[in-house]
Design an enzyme around this catalytic site. Structure first.
Site, mmCIF file in Angstrom:
data_model
loop_
_atom_site.group_PDB
_atom_site.id
_atom_site.type_symbol
_atom_site.label_atom_id
_atom_site.label_comp_id
_atom_site.label_asym_id
_atom_site.label_seq_id
_atom_site.Cartn_x
_atom_site.Cartn_y
_atom_site.Cartn_z
ATOM 1 N N ALA A 97 0.877 -1.021 -0.250
ATOM 2 C CA ALA A 97 0.129 -0.225 0.044
ATOM 3 C C ALA A 97 1.055 1.588 -0.252
ATOM 4 O O ALA A 97 0.373 2.131 -1.041
ATOM 5 C CB ALA A 97 -0.964 -0.213 1.221
ATOM 6 N N GLY A 98 2.125 0.909 0.881
ATOM 7 C CA GLY A 98 2.799 2.390 1.108
ATOM 8 C C GLY A 98 3.589 2.225 -0.153
ATOM 9 O O GLY A 98 3.968 3.881 -0.705
HETATM 10 P P1 ATP Z 1 2.655 -0.990 3.606
HETATM 11 O O1 ATP Z 1 4.635 -1.282 3.857
HETATM 12 O O2 ATP Z 1 2.442 -2.520 3.826
HETATM 13 O O3 ATP Z 1 3.560 -0.608 2.032
HETATM 14 P P2 ATP Z 1 2.635 1.223 5.029
HETATM 15 O O4 ATP Z 1 2.542 0.605 5.982
HETATM 16 O O5 ATP Z 1 3.802 1.912 4.083
HETATM 17 O O6 ATP Z 1 2.332 0.328 3.646
HETATM 18 P P3 ATP Z 1 0.060 2.066 5.254
HETATM 19 O O7 ATP Z 1 0.433 3.351 6.269
HETATM 20 O O8 ATP Z 1 -0.561 1.241 5.605
HETATM 21 O O9 ATP Z 1 1.732 2.323 4.291
HETATM 22 O O10 ATP Z 1 -0.771 2.769 4.056
HETATM 23 C C1 ATP Z 1 -0.832 3.780 2.979
HETATM 24 C C2 ATP Z 1 -1.554 4.488 2.712
HETATM 25 O O11 ATP Z 1 -2.764 3.323 2.502
HETATM 26 C C3 ATP Z 1 -2.557 4.874 3.236
HETATM 27 O O12 ATP Z 1 -2.450 6.402 3.717
HETATM 28 C C4 ATP Z 1 -3.927 4.329 2.731
HETATM 29 O O13 ATP Z 1 -3.835 5.316 2.350
HETATM 30 C C5 ATP Z 1 -4.122 3.173 2.316
HETATM 31 N N1 ATP Z 1 -4.912 2.865 3.200
HETATM 32 C C6 ATP Z 1 -3.460 1.802 3.996
HETATM 33 N N2 ATP Z 1 -4.639 0.904 4.177
HETATM 34 C C7 ATP Z 1 -5.796 1.270 3.750
HETATM 35 C C8 ATP Z 1 -6.853 0.611 4.306
HETATM 36 N N3 ATP Z 1 -6.960 -0.345 5.590
HETATM 37 N N4 ATP Z 1 -7.971 0.886 3.541
HETATM 38 C C9 ATP Z 1 -8.224 2.078 3.167
HETATM 39 N N5 ATP Z 1 -6.620 2.962 2.713
HETATM 40 C C10 ATP Z 1 -5.791 1.742 2.910
#
Ligand code: ATP
Length: 206
Positions: free
Chosen positions: A150-151
């Protein structure tokens, strides 16, 4: 990659080939970096290689976007070259060295050199801290099955929208939409949405 019942992921990594990426490898691709709109990096390769790539980009006035994952403390000379630093909450703690509230930690980090600090907060959305102020954008409400990448997808979509000259709030919404679609799908690369899908999603959520 392990995904738990709350769709959160834990990644077990053997850096393998990543750890072998050298500054000489960056030099081979220097022309491609110089002719690009942005250089987007994570911390999956040696810090020396990241610093070198950032130097190449900075010298050519190419926008440097760094997603500080997996997190580690970063030298001042790197922070100074980064235009957009993207961190999640846990990464923010490691990079800033502060366990305080994300807004304060990001503001402190901003003083150490990056042009802006973008903190992703999972389903809570994100906040962008610049010298012009702070913008927060909520996440879209979706049923998450796998948050892996997602990030990464958020960062890439934000970079694309920024290069297209969109205002910061629009860029954050675009990025949140791309990431929202991703979390509804299994897998890191297979779950990545196409641009057309992101645009359709945004239209459906007006
Ligand atoms: P990863 O390490 O799994 O790639 P991350 O921890 O770097 O992710 P997060 O902050 O979890 O990043 O998520 C990045 C973005 O994705 C958030 O700002 C949001 O917009 C979207 N996101 C993450 N989880 C969700 C969720 N459960 N529902 C909707 N959007 C989400």
């Amino acid at each position: 990659i392990f995904v738990d019942d709350l769709a959160e992921n834990v990644i077990v990594l053997d850096p393998g080939a990543n750890a072998l990426l050298q500054t000489a490898d960056v030099d081979v691709s220097a022309a491609a970096i110089r002719s690009s709109g942005a250089l987007l990096m994570q911390l999956e390769v040696p810090l020396e290689t990241i610093l070198h790539a950032a130097w190449v980009a900075e010298a050519a006035e190419v926008h440097v976007v760094l997603n500080a994952a997996p997190a580690r403390p970063l030298p001042q000379e790197l922070l100074r070259m980064v235009d957009t630093l993207v961190v999640n909450e846990a990464e923010l703690e490691v990079v800033s060295g502060s366990r305080g509230n994300p807004q304060n930690a990001a503001s402190d980090l901003l003083e150490r050199g990056p042009g802006s600090v973008l903190v992703t907060l999972g389903r809570e959305g994100c906040l962008l801290v610049t010298h012009g102020g702070i913008i927060t954008v909520p996440a879209f409400v979706v049923t998450a099955v796998d948050t892996t990448a997602a990030g990464d997808i958020f960062t890439a979509a934000y970079a694309v929208a920024s290069l297209e000259g969109r205002d910061p709030e629009w860029c954050l919404r675009f990025a949140a939409a791309a990431a929202a679609i991703k979390v509804t799908r299994q897998g890191a690369q297979p779950g990545m949405p196409l641009r057309r899908e992101v645009e359709q999603f945004l239209e459906s959520r007006i």
